[in-house]
Design a protein around this motif. Structure first.
Motif, PDB file in Angstrom:
ATOM      1  N   ASN A  85      39.050  51.877  30.186  1.00 15.64           N
ATOM      2  CA  ASN A  85      39.261  51.062  28.983  1.00 15.64           C
ATOM      3  C   ASN A  85      39.579  51.969  27.806  1.00 15.64           C
ATOM      4  O   ASN A  85      39.139  53.128  27.774  1.00 15.64           O
ATOM      5  CB  ASN A  85      38.006  50.245  28.658  1.00 15.64           C
ATOM      6  N   PRO A  86      40.313  51.474  26.814  1.00 19.58           N
ATOM      7  CA  PRO A  86      40.542  52.248  25.586  1.00 19.58           C
ATOM      8  C   PRO A  86      39.331  52.146  24.673  1.00 19.58           C
ATOM      9  O   PRO A  86      38.453  51.284  24.857  1.00 19.58           O
ATOM     10  CB  PRO A  86      41.759  51.549  24.964  1.00 19.58           C
ATOM     11  N   CYS A  87      39.262  53.028  23.689  1.00 18.01           N
ATOM     12  CA  CYS A  87      38.178  52.967  22.712  1.00 18.01           C
ATOM     13  C   CYS A  87      38.242  51.655  21.927  1.00 18.01           C
ATOM     14  O   CYS A  87      39.321  51.077  21.739  1.00 18.01           O
ATOM     15  CB  CYS A  87      38.255  54.159  21.753  1.00 18.01           C
ATOM     16  N   ARG A  88      37.098  51.207  21.465  1.00 18.72           N
ATOM     17  CA  ARG A  88      37.005  49.946  20.731  1.00 18.72           C
ATOM     18  C   ARG A  88      36.779  50.227  19.243  1.00 18.72           C
ATOM     19  O   ARG A  88      36.099  51.201  18.885  1.00 18.72           O
ATOM     20  CB  ARG A  88      35.867  49.098  21.282  1.00 18.72           C
ATOM     21  N   PRO A  89      37.314  49.384  18.354  1.00 20.42           N
ATOM     22  CA  PRO A  89      37.201  49.632  16.901  1.00 20.42           C
ATOM     23  C   PRO A  89      35.761  49.791  16.424  1.00 20.42           C
ATOM     24  O   PRO A  89      35.482  50.625  15.557  1.00 20.42           O
ATOM     25  CB  PRO A  89      37.863  48.398  16.281  1.00 20.42           C
ATOM     26  N   ALA A 105      19.860  65.392  21.134  1.00 20.97           N
ATOM     27  CA  ALA A 105      21.278  65.306  20.827  1.00 20.97           C
ATOM     28  C   ALA A 105      21.982  64.847  22.095  1.00 20.97           C
ATOM     29  O   ALA A 105      21.403  64.877  23.191  1.00 20.97           O
ATOM     30  CB  ALA A 105      21.817  66.654  20.370  1.00 20.97           C
ATOM     31  N   TYR A 106      23.240  64.421  21.952  1.00 15.02           N
ATOM     32  CA  TYR A 106      23.962  63.861  23.088  1.00 15.02           C
ATOM     33  C   TYR A 106      25.410  64.341  23.091  1.00 15.02           C
ATOM     34  O   TYR A 106      26.032  64.472  22.032  1.00 15.02           O
ATOM     35  CB  TYR A 106      23.965  62.322  23.026  1.00 15.02           C
ATOM     36  N   LEU A 107      25.916  64.569  24.283  1.00 13.60           N
ATOM     37  CA  LEU A 107      27.350  64.719  24.466  1.00 13.60           C
ATOM     38  C   LEU A 107      27.777  63.576  25.386  1.00 13.60           C
ATOM     39  O   LEU A 107      27.394  63.534  26.559  1.00 13.60           O
ATOM     40  CB  LEU A 107      27.719  66.062  25.090  1.00 13.60           C
ATOM     41  N   LEU A 108      28.530  62.638  24.833  1.00 14.43           N
ATOM     42  CA  LEU A 108      28.962  61.450  25.563  1.00 14.43           C
ATOM     43  C   LEU A 108      30.324  61.748  26.168  1.00 14.43           C
ATOM     44  O   LEU A 108      31.286  62.005  25.446  1.00 14.43           O
ATOM     45  CB  LEU A 108      29.030  60.249  24.621  1.00 14.43           C
ATOM     46  N   VAL A 109      30.399  61.702  27.498  1.00 14.06           N
ATOM     47  CA  VAL A 109      31.577  62.192  28.207  1.00 14.06           C
ATOM     48  C   VAL A 109      32.329  61.027  28.854  1.00 14.06           C
ATOM     49  O   VAL A 109      31.748  60.244  29.615  1.00 14.06           O
ATOM     50  CB  VAL A 109      31.183  63.212  29.291  1.00 14.06           C
ATOM     51  N   ASP A 110      33.624  60.924  28.551  1.00 14.17           N
ATOM     52  CA  ASP A 110      34.501  59.968  29.229  1.00 14.17           C
ATOM     53  C   ASP A 110      35.180  60.645  30.406  1.00 14.17           C
ATOM     54  O   ASP A 110      35.307  61.874  30.459  1.00 14.17           O
ATOM     55  CB  ASP A 110      35.571  59.443  28.263  1.00 14.17           C
ATOM     56  N   TYR A 111      35.658  59.836  31.333  1.00 12.19           N
ATOM     57  CA  TYR A 111      36.410  60.343  32.474  1.00 12.19           C
ATOM     58  C   TYR A 111      37.899  60.400  32.125  1.00 12.19           C
ATOM     59  O   TYR A 111      38.359  59.689  31.227  1.00 12.19           O
ATOM     60  CB  TYR A 111      36.199  59.437  33.693  1.00 12.19           C
ATOM     61  N   PRO A 112      38.672  61.229  32.818  1.00  9.92           N
ATOM     62  CA  PRO A 112      40.127  61.219  32.588  1.00  9.92           C
ATOM     63  C   PRO A 112      40.687  59.803  32.712  1.00  9.92           C
ATOM     64  O   PRO A 112      40.375  59.075  33.660  1.00  9.92           O
ATOM     65  CB  PRO A 112      40.657  62.135  33.694  1.00  9.92           C
ATOM     66  N   GLY A 113      41.485  59.424  31.737  1.00 14.14           N
ATOM     67  CA  GLY A 113      42.053  58.086  31.720  1.00 14.14           C
ATOM     68  C   GLY A 113      41.250  57.069  30.941  1.00 14.14           C
ATOM     69  O   GLY A 113      41.730  55.976  30.652  1.00 14.14           O
ATOM     70  N   TYR A 114      40.029  57.411  30.581  1.00 16.85           N
ATOM     71  CA  TYR A 114      39.150  56.519  29.825  1.00 16.85           C
ATOM     72  C   TYR A 114      39.157  56.901  28.343  1.00 16.85           C
ATOM     73  O   TYR A 114      39.297  58.076  27.993  1.00 16.85           O
ATOM     74  CB  TYR A 114      37.710  56.631  30.333  1.00 16.85           C
ATOM     75  N   GLY A 115      38.962  55.901  27.466  1.00 14.31           N
ATOM     76  CA  GLY A 115      38.844  56.186  26.045  1.00 14.31           C
ATOM     77  C   GLY A 115      40.064  56.914  25.507  1.00 14.31           C
ATOM     78  O   GLY A 115      41.194  56.465  25.659  1.00 14.31           O
ATOM     79  N   ASP A 116      39.815  58.071  24.879  1.00 14.69           N
ATOM     80  CA  ASP A 116      40.900  58.890  24.335  1.00 14.69           C
ATOM     81  C   ASP A 116      41.309  60.020  25.271  1.00 14.69           C
ATOM     82  O   ASP A 116      41.909  61.012  24.827  1.00 14.69           O
ATOM     83  CB  ASP A 116      40.472  59.482  22.983  1.00 14.69           C
ATOM     84  N   CYS A 117      40.973  59.903  26.544  1.00 16.11           N
ATOM     85  CA  CYS A 117      41.246  60.974  27.499  1.00 16.11           C
ATOM     86  C   CYS A 117      42.503  60.673  28.309  1.00 16.11           C
ATOM     87  O   CYS A 117      42.708  59.553  28.771  1.00 16.11           O
ATOM     88  CB  CYS A 117      40.067  61.148  28.451  1.00 16.11           C
TER      89      CYS A 117
END
Length: 283
Positions: A34-38, A105-117
């Motif tokens: 999915n793409p990032c949401r506003p 603290a957190y590092l939130l990781v998307d997969y290739p093709g997800y979000g802005d990746c």
């Protein structure tokens, strides 16, 4: 064409058609990018989060660093690498992190093709992305990988549990909280497609193997939560993973919890488990 040849041809078509279909479309069955949401942008800003950009073989990738709410000198004592399910985005974790230990603290990781990746996900590409995200975080925090590594723990749900375990294996991480993990993707294929189509799986996530490696390390400590009513990944899979390593892994079966509502139902319990696994004193 003789009758037996026609029958043989029909049998071959009946066997090969689902196999070819599965080989051609299984990525779309496993991953749901999915793409990032506003609304995520507003939440990220409110939490003083920052984009951490890096490059892999799949192109430009973006993870998100969320600093601790508590003001502490130096590096945070624990940084959780968070991995979501196959239809989730990294920034979906923001709905929960604000209620957990303020020292984290957190590092939130998307997969290739997800979000802005950019790119497309596979187990190998997810591994590559996780390792590159860790290296990029060290640069973002102006520290070394050696100083950062002991502070890392991993958190993952569903497919993210597999991604979390792979990151733990690659980065020598020994602390993890997993929600609704499967045993292997081939086992999942057996549930959905049956035998022998399950062996056509090209995305061979194997949580038995990666958990065995992580659990063998000195000081390893993991917690697994699994919904008793999980309709996607049965609870016996999470239980099996835990039972194989009773000295290292604690298993909690959650009554009435399904696959997609477990985190919302037990967010407080997950937060407590994270604090215990991290070995920090809650403030």
């Amino acid at each position: 064409m003789t009758l037996w040849k026609r029958l043989l041809r029909l049998v071959a078509i009946a066997i090969l058609t689902p196999a070819i279909f599965l080989l051609g479309c299984q990525s779309s069955l496993i991953y749901h990018p999915n793409p990032c949401r506003p609304q995520h942008e507003r939440m990220l800003s409110a939490m003083q989060g920052a984009r951490v950009r890096f490059t892999t073989s799949q192109g430009t990738q973006t993870a998100f660093y969320i600093p601790p709410r508590a003001s502490t000198p130096g590096l945070p004592p624990t940084i959780w690498l968070c991995f979501g399910g196959n239809g989730a985005l990294a920034l979906d974790w923001l709905h929960f992190t604000d209620a957990w230990d303020e020292q984290f603290a957190y590092l939130l990781v998307d997969y290739p093709g997800y979000g802005d990746c950019e790119g497309a996900p596979t187990p190998g590409r997810i591994r590559e992305s996780s390792k590159a995200a860790f290296e990029a975080l060290a640069k973002h925090l102006n520290t070394t990988k050696e100083d950062l590594q002991p502070r890392i723990a991993v958190l993952g749900h569903s497919l993210g549990a597999a991604a979390a375990l792979m990151a733990a294996e690659d980065l020598d991480v020994r602390r993890a909280v997993l929600l609704s993990p499967f045993t292997t993707m081939t086992d999942m294929g057996r549930l959905v497609l049956g035998w022998p189509l399950c062996y056509l799986n090209l995305h061979r996530f194997d949580n038995r193997k990666t958990l065995r490696h992580v659990a063998s390390r000195t000081g390893a400590r993991l917690v697994i939560f699994h919904g008793a009513a999980d309709e996607v990944i049965p609870a016996h899979m999470g239980r099996e993973l835990a039972v194989a390593h009773p000295q290292v892994v604690t298993f909690h079966e959650v009554p009435d919890a399904h696959h997609n509502d477990i985190l919302a139902l037990i967010s407080d319990r997950v937060g407590k488990a994270m604090t215990e696994v991290a070995g920090v004193t809650a403030q």
